[in-house]
Design an enzyme around this catalytic site. Sequence first.
Site, short mmCIF file in Angstrom:
data_model
loop_
_atom_site.label_atom_id
_atom_site.label_comp_id
_atom_site.label_asym_id
_atom_site.label_seq_id
_atom_site.Cartn_x
_atom_site.Cartn_y
_atom_site.Cartn_z
N HIS A 185 57.94 -15.86 -52.43
CA HIS A 185 57.63 -14.47 -52.06
C HIS A 185 56.12 -14.27 -52.04
O HIS A 185 55.36 -15.12 -52.49
CB HIS A 185 58.33 -13.47 -53.01
CG HIS A 185 57.93 -13.58 -54.44
ND1 HIS A 185 58.78 -13.96 -55.45
CD2 HIS A 185 56.73 -13.34 -55.05
CE1 HIS A 185 58.14 -13.95 -56.60
NE2 HIS A 185 56.90 -13.60 -56.39
P1 TYD Z 1 61.22 -12.56 -59.20
O1 TYD Z 1 59.79 -12.20 -59.38
O2 TYD Z 1 61.85 -12.24 -57.87
O3 TYD Z 1 61.40 -14.10 -59.56
P2 TYD Z 1 61.54 -15.38 -58.65
O4 TYD Z 1 60.90 -15.06 -57.32
O5 TYD Z 1 60.84 -16.44 -59.42
O6 TYD Z 1 63.01 -15.61 -58.55
O7 TYD Z 1 62.05 -11.83 -60.34
C1 TYD Z 1 63.45 -12.07 -60.52
C2 TYD Z 1 64.07 -10.77 -60.97
O8 TYD Z 1 63.50 -10.31 -62.17
C3 TYD Z 1 63.95 -9.66 -59.93
O9 TYD Z 1 65.22 -9.04 -59.77
C4 TYD Z 1 63.01 -8.66 -60.55
C5 TYD Z 1 63.04 -8.97 -62.04
N1 TYD Z 1 61.72 -8.79 -62.64
C6 TYD Z 1 61.42 -7.64 -63.33
O10 TYD Z 1 62.27 -6.74 -63.48
N2 TYD Z 1 60.17 -7.49 -63.88
C7 TYD Z 1 59.22 -8.45 -63.73
O11 TYD Z 1 58.07 -8.27 -64.25
C8 TYD Z 1 59.53 -9.65 -62.99
C9 TYD Z 1 58.50 -10.72 -62.80
C10 TYD Z 1 60.78 -9.77 -62.46
#
Ligand code: TYD
Length: 137
Positions: A53
């Site tokens: 992302h």
């Molecule tokens: P995400 O940043 O999309 O992780 P990756 O791209 O590594 O899979 O985060 C995964 C989930 O966690 C997403 O639903 C949002 C949640 N999240 C939070 O609620 N707060 C945060 O600070 C982060 C980083 C993620």
Amino acid sequence: MSMVEDCRLIELPRIARDEGNITVIEGRAHVPFDVQRVYYLYDVPGGESRGGHGHRELQQVIVSAMGSFDVTIDDGSSRRTFTLNRAFYGLYMPKLLWRELSNFSSGGVCLVLASMVYSETDYIRDYDEFLSVKKSA
Ligand code: TYD
């Protein structure tokens, strides 16, 4: 506009002792922003990938607090992969770059210092949308 070349490894202070080391990160002093949020990825299965992302405004410093993983940065025209495997190096990423984390070692811990609190609207989760946001930036 942020480019891959704007990412850089920051060598963090290390207080080394025979009984164990300490690395400290202070906002503005060791990373180029005020730290508003800290999160960490752990219990990632060995070899796993995640994090495809971009962010509209968020700046981050990514540290391998334990183990190793690769961070691939893409600015829409070029890509670069950094292998993070030492707890005293942080990878600084400005806004508007696509990133993917891969090749986690089992037991790896990815520590992220972020310039903003969590905001889903700051995420760009579709690569084609990322490219069009980059073009219009
Ligand atoms: P995400 O940043 O999309 O992780 P990756 O791209 O590594 O899979 O985060 C995964 C989930 O966690 C997403 O639903 C949002 C949640 N999240 C939070 O609620 N707060 C945060 O600070 C982060 C980083 C993620």
